[in-house]
Design a protein around this motif. Structure first.
Motif, PDB file in Angstrom:
ATOM      1  N   LYS A   1       9.785  45.212   2.107  1.00 27.16           N
ATOM      2  CA  LYS A   1      10.325  43.775   1.626  1.00 27.16           C
ATOM      3  C   LYS A   1       8.897  42.749   2.209  1.00 27.16           C
ATOM      4  O   LYS A   1       8.690  42.139   1.173  1.00 27.16           O
ATOM      5  CB  LYS A   1      11.326  43.543   2.637  1.00 27.16           C
ATOM      6  CG  LYS A   1      12.581  44.294   2.506  1.00 27.16           C
ATOM      7  CD  LYS A   1      13.806  43.801   3.267  1.00 27.16           C
ATOM      8  CE  LYS A   1      13.406  44.046   4.674  1.00 27.16           C
ATOM      9  NZ  LYS A   1      13.326  45.350   5.344  1.00 27.16           N
ATOM     10  N   SER A   2       8.267  43.236   3.174  1.00 26.72           N
ATOM     11  CA  SER A   2       7.134  42.261   3.611  1.00 26.72           C
ATOM     12  C   SER A   2       5.899  42.675   2.434  1.00 26.72           C
ATOM     13  O   SER A   2       5.265  41.688   1.977  1.00 26.72           O
ATOM     14  CB  SER A   2       6.399  42.699   4.883  1.00 26.72           C
ATOM     15  OG  SER A   2       7.507  42.577   5.832  1.00 26.72           O
ATOM     16  N   VAL A   3       5.946  43.980   2.122  1.00 25.89           N
ATOM     17  CA  VAL A   3       4.809  44.112   1.125  1.00 25.89           C
ATOM     18  C   VAL A   3       4.982  43.401  -0.295  1.00 25.89           C
ATOM     19  O   VAL A   3       4.085  43.013  -0.952  1.00 25.89           O
ATOM     20  CB  VAL A   3       4.818  45.634   0.719  1.00 25.89           C
ATOM     21  CG1 VAL A   3       4.024  45.940  -0.503  1.00 25.89           C
ATOM     22  CG2 VAL A   3       4.365  46.545   2.086  1.00 25.89           C
TER      23      VAL A   3
ATOM     24  N   PHE B   1       5.220  34.273   8.439  1.00 26.34           N
ATOM     25  CA  PHE B   1       4.792  35.790   8.582  1.00 26.34           C
ATOM     26  C   PHE B   1       6.011  36.475   9.714  1.00 26.34           C
ATOM     27  O   PHE B   1       6.526  35.979  10.535  1.00 26.34           O
ATOM     28  CB  PHE B   1       3.518  36.168   9.181  1.00 26.34           C
ATOM     29  CG  PHE B   1       2.391  35.832   8.068  1.00 26.34           C
ATOM     30  CD1 PHE B   1       2.216  36.950   7.177  1.00 26.34           C
ATOM     31  CD2 PHE B   1       2.058  34.646   7.771  1.00 26.34           C
ATOM     32  CE1 PHE B   1       1.117  36.866   6.153  1.00 26.34           C
ATOM     33  CE2 PHE B   1       1.004  34.491   6.653  1.00 26.34           C
ATOM     34  CZ  PHE B   1       0.703  35.542   6.114  1.00 26.34           C
ATOM     35  N   GLN B   2       6.148  37.687   9.482  1.00 19.95           N
ATOM     36  CA  GLN B   2       7.059  38.669  10.264  1.00 19.95           C
ATOM     37  C   GLN B   2       6.567  38.499  11.822  1.00 19.95           C
ATOM     38  O   GLN B   2       7.487  38.274  12.697  1.00 19.95           O
ATOM     39  CB  GLN B   2       7.036  39.861   9.892  1.00 19.95           C
ATOM     40  CG  GLN B   2       8.187  40.782  10.640  1.00 19.95           C
ATOM     41  CD  GLN B   2       8.412  42.146   9.815  1.00 19.95           C
ATOM     42  OE1 GLN B   2       7.963  42.349   8.825  1.00 19.95           O
ATOM     43  NE2 GLN B   2       9.297  42.969  10.420  1.00 19.95           N
ATOM     44  N   GLY B   3       5.343  38.617  11.958  1.00 15.01           N
ATOM     45  CA  GLY B   3       4.606  38.453  13.440  1.00 15.01           C
ATOM     46  C   GLY B   3       4.173  37.040  13.577  1.00 15.01           C
ATOM     47  O   GLY B   3       3.272  36.981  14.496  1.00 15.01           O
TER      48      GLY B   3
ATOM     49  N   PHE C   1      10.225  33.169   3.990  1.00 13.59           N
ATOM     50  CA  PHE C   1      10.533  33.435   5.447  1.00 13.59           C
ATOM     51  C   PHE C   1      10.671  34.956   5.721  1.00 13.59           C
ATOM     52  O   PHE C   1      11.580  35.521   5.123  1.00 13.59           O
ATOM     53  CB  PHE C   1      11.785  32.743   5.764  1.00 13.59           C
ATOM     54  CG  PHE C   1      11.781  31.145   5.579  1.00 13.59           C
ATOM     55  CD1 PHE C   1      11.298  30.394   6.523  1.00 13.59           C
ATOM     56  CD2 PHE C   1      12.309  30.608   4.546  1.00 13.59           C
ATOM     57  CE1 PHE C   1      11.054  29.115   6.217  1.00 13.59           C
ATOM     58  CE2 PHE C   1      12.431  29.170   4.225  1.00 13.59           C
ATOM     59  CZ  PHE C   1      11.826  28.571   5.198  1.00 13.59           C
ATOM     60  N   ASP C   2       9.882  35.392   6.515  1.00  8.42           N
ATOM     61  CA  ASP C   2       9.990  36.840   6.638  1.00  8.42           C
ATOM     62  C   ASP C   2      10.650  37.155   7.922  1.00  8.42           C
ATOM     63  O   ASP C   2      10.110  37.062   9.047  1.00  8.42           O
ATOM     64  CB  ASP C   2       8.475  37.625   6.790  1.00  8.42           C
ATOM     65  CG  ASP C   2       8.657  39.370   6.632  1.00  8.42           C
ATOM     66  OD1 ASP C   2       9.787  39.737   6.824  1.00  8.42           O
ATOM     67  OD2 ASP C   2       7.684  39.713   6.228  1.00  8.42           O
ATOM     68  N   GLU C   3      11.966  37.789   8.074  1.00  2.23           N
ATOM     69  CA  GLU C   3      12.863  37.465   9.347  1.00  2.23           C
ATOM     70  C   GLU C   3      12.660  36.391  10.213  1.00  2.23           C
ATOM     71  O   GLU C   3      12.280  36.471  11.236  1.00  2.23           O
ATOM     72  CB  GLU C   3      12.409  38.922  10.034  1.00  2.23           C
ATOM     73  CG  GLU C   3      12.570  40.124   9.015  1.00  2.23           C
ATOM     74  CD  GLU C   3      12.599  41.270   9.744  1.00  2.23           C
ATOM     75  OE1 GLU C   3      12.702  41.400  10.908  1.00  2.23           O
ATOM     76  OE2 GLU C   3      12.392  42.545   9.082  1.00  2.23           O
ATOM     77  N   PRO C   4      13.156  35.217   9.457  1.00  2.00           N
ATOM     78  CA  PRO C   4      12.895  33.984  10.421  1.00  2.00           C
ATOM     79  C   PRO C   4      13.783  34.003  11.815  1.00  2.00           C
ATOM     80  O   PRO C   4      13.298  33.307  12.753  1.00  2.00           O
ATOM     81  CB  PRO C   4      13.372  32.814   9.529  1.00  2.00           C
ATOM     82  CG  PRO C   4      14.534  33.689   8.707  1.00  2.00           C
ATOM     83  CD  PRO C   4      13.949  34.851   8.309  1.00  2.00           C
TER      84      PRO C   4
HETATM   85 MG   LIG Z   1       8.892  43.466   7.148  1.00  2.00          MG
END
Ligand SMILES: [Mg+2]
Ligand SMILES: Nc1ncnc2c1ncn2[C@@H]1O[C@H](COP(=O)(O)OP(=O)(O)OP(=O)(O)O)[C@@H](O)[C@H]1O
Lengths: 265, 283
Positions: A48-50, A92-94, A170-173
């Motif tokens: 998903k992030s990719v 970003f996720q992080g 939004f990556d895992e908000p």
């Molecule tokens: Mg991810």
């Protein structure tokens, strides 16, 4: 271009990406109409992030095309890429906060450095956004290392929406947030779509959040979109993978597949 | 029947040919290994060349970030002063002692002043300062940029419409290239002063004659060649630090390796380019 075509803000066609022998994306097809909110669900490590990074040009896809406002964005030069990037905001996720800068400078970064806004003016907007994500204004003068993970995530969110972008990822908000704060963030994302008319693509494992913010839902599995539909149909999708995922069951086709893969290996 | 036996024999010989490695195979195998290594080497050189090209073009193209450049000036120049100063001071002192004991054997003690000033300005100040800065600044550049890569801060820069080459790399390359000559000039002075101290207070030279000997022997090319070397070393250190950080592997291990590569590669490049530059200046 037909009426329907023009309304598609973002379209991915057959996007593929491998890292060595690891085939992460194996032909992703996806489209988001203008001003709609798409939520992508899928297991950990399904790419998903990719996928988001491919759209943003941070990772070069091996194959496929990505259309933004009907315009091809794969393989454009850096100037054109710069222009396209101005339409985007990304959480970003992080969180990916700049740790040498204060919180308000982080939030105002795109405004000051990217768009050449005056520092004082940018600071005002930054403080507004910091408050919008449920943080005190005084947090603005701290450094990222002084914040908890959930607070950093919210600052990342403030940074993503600071420049009022047309498309926001939004990556895992809501991961790492307590349920109440998660709901505040959900409302914020819904507001972004409603008030700013932004088009959003969110990734989440949090089904309550998905139901609240999504107009449409897509499920990614083994590098492909296996189901795509309006959020109302999520519960009777007729797709076994989706059913297993949204109910979080340990038994189902996804676990069967991974067992088979282990045996084959 | 005969046909059958014929078939089996050819199969046998075929298998033999397949399984037994002849001398030619061994030669081909090692050729392949060499080829792969060379290709790998070319890929790295190509990668570095593209990186250097990008870095240098972004040094000259606007927008510029004066605040960041200034910060790097302070980081690289000002904070390296103690290290470079100490190195130069003690090198000058040791040089005076060593050359004195050596030259005393054939009554040439008066050459001490010349040896100190020429070795310091031509070789020791630029090379030692370069190596110290490689350890101090190159390592921290690689670690800082590597951490930014690993925590996706570099990706975040691009999504905020800021070019990482302009924002991160260019200020460091500018500051590295301009500050090392300044450091070396200071190192020259401190190093000669170190030699002077030892000669006057330890070896019993007279201050006036020591200084006039120093002044008479030194030529402009001695100092200038040292400063040119310093600029080249500063460029090499900052480019290698940035390159390895920028292409850092994932995780803490990746950043650690990037730091090591940055220091090792810039140190080796300093030594090689020092030889080449000396050849150019003094042959
Ligand atoms: Mg991810
Ligand atoms: N830069 C990279 N180099 C090599 N492999 C990568 C890289 N980025 C991601 N991968 C691989 O791609 C796969 C998918 O990663 P990705 O981060 O997209 O997962 P995800 O769906 O976002 O999972 P999660 O929900 O845990 O965040 C993983 O197997 C990962 O190892």
């Amino acid at each position: 271009m037909s009426e329907a075509e023009q309304n598609i803000k973002l379209r991915l066609c057959g996007v593929k990406k491998s890292f060595g022998s690891n085939k992460v994306l194996q032909g992703v097809d996806l489209e988001i109409p203008k001003g709609k909110s798409l939520v992508v669900i899928g297991g950990s490590g399904t790419g998903k992030s990719v996928m988001l990074k491919c759209v943003l040009g941070l990772i070069q896809p091996d194959e496929g095309s990505i259309l933004i406002d009907g315009q091809e964005s794969v393989g454009v030069d850096s100037k054109e890429r710069d222009r396209i990037m101005r339409k985007f905001g990304m959480l970003f996720q992080g969180a990916a906060l700049f740790d040498s800068l204060k919180i308000w400078e982080n939030v105002a970064f795109g405004l000051i450095q990217g768009r050449g806004m005056d520092r004082e003016e940018a600071r005002k907007i930054a403080i507004e956004k910091i408050q919008a994500v449920g943080l005190r204004a005084s947090v603005g003068d701290l450094f990222p290392a002084e914040l908890s993970g959930g607070m950093q995530k919210r600052v990342g969110l403030a940074r993503a929406i600071a420049a009022n972008p047309e498309i926001i990822f939004f990556d895992e908000p809501t991961t790492g947030l307590d349920p109440i704060m998660a709901d505040v963030i959900n409302d914020l994302i819904v507001d972004c779509v409603k008030d700013l008319g932004a088009t959003t693509l969110s990734i989440t494992h949090d089904m309550a959040s998905a139901r609240k913010i999504a107009d449409n839902v897509a499920m990614i599995y083994q590098g492909r979109i296996v189901w795509h539909g309006p959020v109302e149909e999520l519960d009777h999708s007729g797709n076994d993978y989706v059913d297993q995922f949204i109910h979080g069951r340990a038994d189902g086709p996804i676990t069967e597949d991974s067992k088979l893969m282990h045996e084959a290996a | 029947m005969t046909d059958d036996t014929h078939n089996t024999t050819t199969e046998l010989t075929d298998n033999l040919v397949k399984n037994s490695k002849s001398a030619i195979d061994y030669v081909l195998d090692s050729c392949e290994a060499i080829g792969v290594t060379i290709m790998h080497l070319f890929r790295i050189i190509g990668g570095i060349s593209i990186f250097v090209f990008n870095a240098v073009t972004h040094v000259f193209l606007p927008p510029f970030y004066p605040r960041l450049i200034l910060r790097q000036f302070v980081d690289i120049g000002y904070y390296s002063l103690p290290v470079v100063g100490m190195t130069a001071l003690f090198t000058g002192m040791v040089l005076a002692l060593q050359s004195y004991t050596g030259f005393a054997r054939f009554n040439a003690e008066s050459a001490v002043a010349s040896v100190v000033v020429l070795s310091i300005t031509r070789e020791l100040a630029p090379v030692l300062a370069g190596l110290m800065v490689a350890g101090r600044v190159g390592a921290s550049m690689a670690a800082e940029i590597g951490t930014m890569r690993v925590t996706e801060q570099i990706d975040a820069l691009s999504t905020l419409s800021v070019n990482p080459f302009k924002y991160l790399i260019a200020p460091r390359v500018i500051a590295g290239t301009l500050m090392l000559p300044v450091l070396v000039l200071i190192g020259d002075i401190v190093g000669v002063f170190g030699g002077y101290l030892v000669s006057i207070y330890n070896l019993g030279f007279s201050p006036g004659s020591y200084l006039s000997q120093t002044w008479n022997i030194i030529e402009r090319v001695d100092v200038v060649s040292g400063l040119v070397k310093a600029a080249v070393f500063g460029f090499l250190v900052s480019v290698m630090g940035c390159y390895h950080g920028f292409n850092s592997g994932r995780g803490a291990q990746g950043v650690g390796a990037a730091t090591t590569y940055a220091v090792v590669s810039s140190s080796i490049l300093i030594l090689i380019s020092n030889y080449l530059l000396t050849q150019v200046f003094f042959s």
